[in-house]
Design a protein around this motif. Structure first.
Motif, mmCIF file in Angstrom:
data_model
loop_
_atom_site.group_PDB
_atom_site.id
_atom_site.type_symbol
_atom_site.label_atom_id
_atom_site.label_comp_id
_atom_site.label_asym_id
_atom_site.label_seq_id
_atom_site.Cartn_x
_atom_site.Cartn_y
_atom_site.Cartn_z
ATOM 1 N N VAL A 151 -29.143 72.282 -12.579
ATOM 2 C CA VAL A 151 -30.598 72.191 -12.690
ATOM 3 C C VAL A 151 -31.093 70.765 -12.922
ATOM 4 O O VAL A 151 -32.302 70.554 -13.043
ATOM 5 N N ALA A 152 -30.168 69.807 -12.951
ATOM 6 C CA ALA A 152 -30.540 68.446 -13.358
ATOM 7 C C ALA A 152 -31.671 67.854 -12.528
ATOM 8 O O ALA A 152 -32.594 67.232 -13.066
ATOM 9 N N ASP A 153 -31.622 68.034 -11.224
ATOM 10 C CA ASP A 153 -32.668 67.411 -10.408
ATOM 11 C C ASP A 153 -33.944 68.251 -10.367
ATOM 12 O O ASP A 153 -35.047 67.727 -10.422
ATOM 13 N N LEU A 154 -33.799 69.582 -10.281
ATOM 14 C CA LEU A 154 -34.957 70.473 -10.152
ATOM 15 C C LEU A 154 -35.772 70.565 -11.433
ATOM 16 O O LEU A 154 -36.994 70.614 -11.405
ATOM 17 N N ALA A 155 -35.064 70.705 -12.532
ATOM 18 C CA ALA A 155 -35.720 71.042 -13.791
ATOM 19 C C ALA A 155 -34.996 70.314 -14.904
ATOM 20 O O ALA A 155 -34.269 70.903 -15.696
ATOM 21 N N PRO A 156 -35.204 68.986 -14.980
ATOM 22 C CA PRO A 156 -34.354 68.156 -15.842
ATOM 23 C C PRO A 156 -34.412 68.501 -17.329
ATOM 24 O O PRO A 156 -33.480 68.188 -18.051
ATOM 25 N N ASP A 157 -35.468 69.148 -17.807
ATOM 26 C CA ASP A 157 -35.542 69.511 -19.229
ATOM 27 C C ASP A 157 -34.929 70.872 -19.522
ATOM 28 O O ASP A 157 -34.772 71.235 -20.693
ATOM 29 N N PHE A 158 -34.641 71.638 -18.499
ATOM 30 C CA PHE A 158 -34.373 73.062 -18.724
ATOM 31 C C PHE A 158 -33.055 73.319 -19.460
ATOM 32 O O PHE A 158 -32.978 74.203 -20.304
ATOM 33 N N HIS A 159 -32.042 72.532 -19.171
ATOM 34 C CA HIS A 159 -30.768 72.726 -19.873
ATOM 35 C C HIS A 159 -30.945 72.514 -21.373
ATOM 36 O O HIS A 159 -30.477 73.322 -22.186
ATOM 37 N N ARG A 160 -31.619 71.462 -21.738
ATOM 38 C CA ARG A 160 -31.876 71.190 -23.152
ATOM 39 C C ARG A 160 -32.694 72.319 -23.790
ATOM 40 O O ARG A 160 -32.385 72.790 -24.891
ATOM 41 N N ILE A 161 -33.707 72.780 -23.079
ATOM 42 C CA ILE A 161 -34.573 73.830 -23.636
ATOM 43 C C ILE A 161 -33.787 75.127 -23.851
ATOM 44 O O ILE A 161 -33.880 75.749 -24.914
ATOM 45 N N ILE A 162 -33.019 75.518 -22.867
ATOM 46 C CA ILE A 162 -32.347 76.820 -23.012
ATOM 47 C C ILE A 162 -31.152 76.740 -23.965
ATOM 48 O O ILE A 162 -30.877 77.698 -24.675
ATOM 49 N N MET A 163 -30.466 75.614 -24.017
ATOM 50 C CA MET A 163 -29.367 75.505 -24.983
ATOM 51 C C MET A 163 -29.924 75.504 -26.409
ATOM 52 O O MET A 163 -29.338 76.097 -27.315
ATOM 53 N N SER A 164 -31.061 74.828 -26.591
ATOM 54 C CA SER A 164 -31.676 74.794 -27.923
ATOM 55 C C SER A 164 -32.080 76.205 -28.360
ATOM 56 O O SER A 164 -31.890 76.586 -29.516
ATOM 57 N N SER B 137 -41.947 78.981 -30.886
ATOM 58 C CA SER B 137 -41.450 77.635 -30.582
ATOM 59 C C SER B 137 -40.923 77.567 -29.147
ATOM 60 O O SER B 137 -41.180 76.599 -28.430
ATOM 61 N N PHE B 138 -40.191 78.601 -28.748
ATOM 62 C CA PHE B 138 -39.629 78.612 -27.394
ATOM 63 C C PHE B 138 -40.723 78.921 -26.360
ATOM 64 O O PHE B 138 -40.984 78.130 -25.451
ATOM 65 N N ALA B 139 -41.384 80.067 -26.509
ATOM 66 C CA ALA B 139 -42.312 80.523 -25.469
ATOM 67 C C ALA B 139 -43.492 79.576 -25.308
ATOM 68 O O ALA B 139 -43.879 79.230 -24.197
ATOM 69 N N TYR B 140 -44.072 79.144 -26.437
ATOM 70 C CA TYR B 140 -45.267 78.316 -26.342
ATOM 71 C C TYR B 140 -44.995 76.840 -26.629
ATOM 72 O O TYR B 140 -45.640 75.979 -26.066
ATOM 73 N N GLY B 141 -44.031 76.554 -27.503
ATOM 74 C CA GLY B 141 -43.731 75.146 -27.800
ATOM 75 C C GLY B 141 -42.944 74.483 -26.685
ATOM 76 O O GLY B 141 -43.227 73.343 -26.300
ATOM 77 N N ASP B 142 -41.946 75.185 -26.153
ATOM 78 C CA ASP B 142 -41.082 74.596 -25.115
ATOM 79 C C ASP B 142 -41.618 74.824 -23.703
ATOM 80 O O ASP B 142 -41.419 73.984 -22.836
ATOM 81 N N ILE B 143 -42.169 75.996 -23.461
ATOM 82 C CA ILE B 143 -42.459 76.383 -22.071
ATOM 83 C C ILE B 143 -43.958 76.394 -21.748
ATOM 84 O O ILE B 143 -44.416 75.611 -20.918
ATOM 85 N N ASN B 144 -44.717 77.271 -22.362
ATOM 86 C CA ASN B 144 -46.096 77.451 -21.897
ATOM 87 C C ASN B 144 -47.005 76.258 -22.162
ATOM 88 O O ASN B 144 -48.085 76.165 -21.569
ATOM 89 N N SER B 145 -46.574 75.347 -23.011
ATOM 90 C CA SER B 145 -47.375 74.137 -23.271
ATOM 91 C C SER B 145 -47.020 72.993 -22.329
ATOM 92 O O SER B 145 -47.634 71.926 -22.418
ATOM 93 N N ARG B 146 -46.081 73.187 -21.453
ATOM 94 C CA ARG B 146 -45.713 72.093 -20.548
ATOM 95 C C ARG B 146 -46.897 71.755 -19.640
ATOM 96 O O ARG B 146 -47.600 72.649 -19.176
ATOM 97 N N PRO B 147 -47.056 70.489 -19.347
ATOM 98 C CA PRO B 147 -48.256 70.090 -18.596
ATOM 99 C C PRO B 147 -48.221 70.443 -17.108
ATOM 100 O O PRO B 147 -49.256 70.416 -16.447
ATOM 101 N N GLY B 148 -47.106 70.806 -16.570
ATOM 102 C CA GLY B 148 -47.005 70.976 -15.115
ATOM 103 C C GLY B 148 -47.725 72.170 -14.513
ATOM 104 O O GLY B 148 -47.781 72.296 -13.285
ATOM 105 N N LEU B 149 -48.254 73.057 -15.342
ATOM 106 C CA LEU B 149 -48.955 74.234 -14.805
ATOM 107 C C LEU B 149 -50.029 74.620 -15.820
ATOM 108 O O LEU B 149 -49.755 74.685 -17.020
ATOM 109 N N ASP B 150 -51.239 74.876 -15.343
ATOM 110 C CA ASP B 150 -52.332 75.222 -16.259
ATOM 111 C C ASP B 150 -52.168 76.633 -16.813
ATOM 112 O O ASP B 150 -51.460 77.458 -16.251
ATOM 113 N N LEU B 151 -52.841 76.897 -17.918
ATOM 114 C CA LEU B 151 -52.666 78.185 -18.607
ATOM 115 C C LEU B 151 -53.163 79.368 -17.780
ATOM 116 O O LEU B 151 -52.631 80.467 -17.905
ATOM 117 N N LYS B 152 -54.157 79.170 -16.934
ATOM 118 C CA LYS B 152 -54.605 80.263 -16.059
ATOM 119 C C LYS B 152 -53.476 80.675 -15.113
ATOM 120 O O LYS B 152 -53.181 81.865 -14.965
#
Lengths: 132, 132, 132, 132, 132, 132
Positions: free
Chosen positions: B27-40, C40-55
Motif C-alpha cells: 500500500v506504500a504508493d497508493l495509501a502511504p499512511d494506511f499501514h501506520r494507521i491500521i497497525m496502530s 480515535s480510529f474512525a474519526y481521528g485517523d480516518i474520517n477527519s482526513r482532508p482528502g474527502l469531504d464529510l458529505k
C-alpha cells in the motif's frame, strides 16, 4: 440413542444445556428431527473432538458470530456458553472488541450489546440447582 | 514514532512481521499512511491489550476470517500468525473445521485450502535467521 | 487527551455527537476503553482526513451499511450524520435505493425502513440548543 | 429499444462503457437477455435518476462493493467508473480506506489491491480515441 | 402502465400480493417510485420469465434469504409466497434446514423462526375473499 | 461404515460423486475425518431426506451459494450437481439470474461466470464410463 448423539448431548451439556433445550422446544413442531441432527453434527462430530479445548472453541464461535453479525440469538447463547466453560466476562469482551479490526466497528458494537444481554441473563453454573 | 504505533509494531512482530511488511509495501504508493494507521489500531490499540493472550486472539481471528469467507489473504497471514504465537497445525485445523457448524461447510472447506497454502509457506520462527 | 482523540471528537461532533455519546454510555461499563479507541480510529485517523469531504464520507458509509444489511443501529446513526453534514433526505434515499442494484432489493428496502426511523428522530442541527 | 434501456445505455456510457460491453459479451451465450435487463434496471431505472450526481453514486458503489468484499470484478469496473465521472485516485483511495472502519481492515486492504489493478488499467477518458 | 410493470404486477399477484402492497405503502412517501421500479425488475423482468416455474423460484429465494440471514421481513414474505404458489410447509422447512449445510446452523435456525411466524400469519389463498 | 455415512455417500453419488472425491483428496492429509463428517451431515442427515427431491435441493443450494458470493468452488460443484440430477442449463441460469433481485447484480454476474466454467467441464452422466 446412537453414540454420536450421546456424545453431542454430553458436550452441549457442558457448554449451554439450557440453550440446547430452548432450541429443541422452538423447532419441535416445525422440524422435529432438526435438534437431534444439529446436536449430533455440531457437538457430536465437531465440538467434542479432543484436538481443541472448549474454551478455545467458544472463543472461535463468539468471534465468528460477532463478525458475521446476523446471528444474535446464537451469539448470545455462545457468550453464555463461554462463561459456562470458564471464559471470563473480560475475555469475552476482548474477543468481541477485537472483531472491530476484522469485521468493522459496527459488528463489534452490536456484539457488545448482545454480550450485555447475555451477561445479565447468565446464572453462574455453580449456582444452578443440582440435577439429581 | 508515537507510543501506540511502537506498541503496535512490537505486537505485530510477535504475530506475523513478514505479513505486516508485505502490507506496508503493497500500500506504500497508493495509501502511504494506511499501514501506520491500521497497525496502530489493530495491534497498538487492540491486539496488544493484556486481557487476552495472543494465542486466543489468533484463534478468534482465524475463526472470523474463515466464517466471513471473503478475506483469503488475511486468513493466510493469520494462520501463519497462529503458528508463530504457538498454535499447532492441528489446533488451527480444528478451528477452521468448527466453522462448518456456524458459517457452513463451504466456508470451512475454503478455509482448509487456505491453511494448506499457509502451512506450506510457513518457516517456523525458530529456524528464521536472527536479525542483528 | 492526545491529538488524535481530540481530532476524532471534533470530527464526530460535526457528524453525530449524540450518537457518539450514546455509544460511550452503552459500552462504558463493559468496555470502558472502547469508545476512546474507536473514536480515535474512525474519526481521528480516518474520517477527519482532508482528502474527502464529510458529505462524501457519509454517502460512503450509508451505502456500505445498507449493503451489509446487518448494522441497523449504525446505519440509523449515519443517516442522522448525513443530514447533519448537509445531505438532503432525498439524497440519502437515492443512495439507499441504489443499493438494490449492488446488494439486492431486500437490503434497499430494509435500509429505507431505517431511514424512515432516522428521519423521524432527527432534530435539525440548526434547531438544537446551544452548548455552553 | 425502449426509453428505459436507451437511458440506461446513455448513462452507463458516461460511467464505464467498456465494462458494460465486457459484461454483454461475457453473458451473451449463457443469458442473452441479462445485459439488457440489468442495464435497464441499474442504469435506466436507478443510476440515471436526477436526485444524485454520478460522482456521488460511484462513491456509494465503490464503498458498498469494498465492504461486501465478494465482488472484485465489479469493484474494479466501478473504480474505473469513478475515475471516468471525475473522482480522483486519492478520493477513491479515501473511500476504500474508510471501509476499514465499517467493514474491517481486510475489506479495505483487498479493496486497495483492486484499486491498484483498476488504476493501472485505466485509460483516461480524454485520451480515448473518438468514436465516430 | 407499461407492459413490463403490468407483467410484474400480474406475477406478484400470484406470489404475494399483500406483501407487494405492504411494500408499496411502506415506501410511498419516502421513495414514491421505488415500488414500481422494483416490481418491474423483480417480477416484470425476472420472476415472470418462462424458463423456471414459480415454485422453483420461491425455493431459490427462500434458500438465498435464509442463507444471507439479514433479510427477515423479505424471507417471511417469500415463505408466504412459497405457500401461495403451492409449496407445502414441509417443503419450505426442508429448504430452510438444508441451509445449515451451506450457510451454517444459525442461519437455518433463524430461518425456521421466520417460517413459524409466516406460517401462523398465512391465510391459505383458497380462503381469501374474492376480489371484485 | 455406519448407516448414516452409507446413506450420505449413496446420495452424493447421485449429485456429484467426483466433487465429493475431490474434497476427500483435498482434505485427506490436513483433516482426515472431515470428508466423512461433512458427507454424513450434508448428504446423510440432510440432502437424503425424503421431503424434497434432489432437483429442488440443488436449486436451493445454487441459489444460496450464488447469493453468498464467497464460495465459488462449491457453487461450481453444485451447478454440476444440478445438471447431474436433471436440471437443464437454462434452469440453472434462471436461478442464478434471479439472485440479482435478492443479492444484487454482482452476485448474479459472478455466478454466471462460475456456471460457464461448470458447464464447460461437465460430462453428462449418461456419457460417463460405467463403474463396475
Amino acid at each position: 440413542m446412537d453414540e454420536r448423539l450421546k456424545r453431542g448431548l454430553e458436550t452441549v451439556a457442558k457448554v449451554n444445556e439450557e440453550g440446547s433445550e430452548r432450541i429443541a422446544k422452538a423447532v419441535a413442531d416445525l422440524a422435529p428431527d432438526f435438534h437431534r441432527i444439529i446436536m449430533s453434527f455440531a457437538y457430536g462430530d465437531i465440538n467434542s473432538r479432543p484436538g481443541l479445548d472448549l474454551k478455545s472453541r467458544e472463543i472461535a464461535t463468539i468471534a465468528a458470530l460477532t463478525a458475521m453479525g446476523n446471528a444474535a440469538p446464537q451469539l448470545e447463547a455462545h457468550i453464555v456458553g463461554g462463561l459456562n466453560v470458564g471464559l471470563t466476562r473480560d475475555e469475552i469482551v476482548e474477543v468481541i472488541m477485537q472483531m472491530a479490526v476484522y469485521a468493522g466497528i459496527p459488528a463489534a458494537l452490536n456484539g457488545l450489546m448482545v454480550a450485555r444481554k447475555a451477561f445479565a441473563a447468565h446464572t453462574p453454573a455453580a449456582k444452578k440447582p443440582q440435577r439429581g
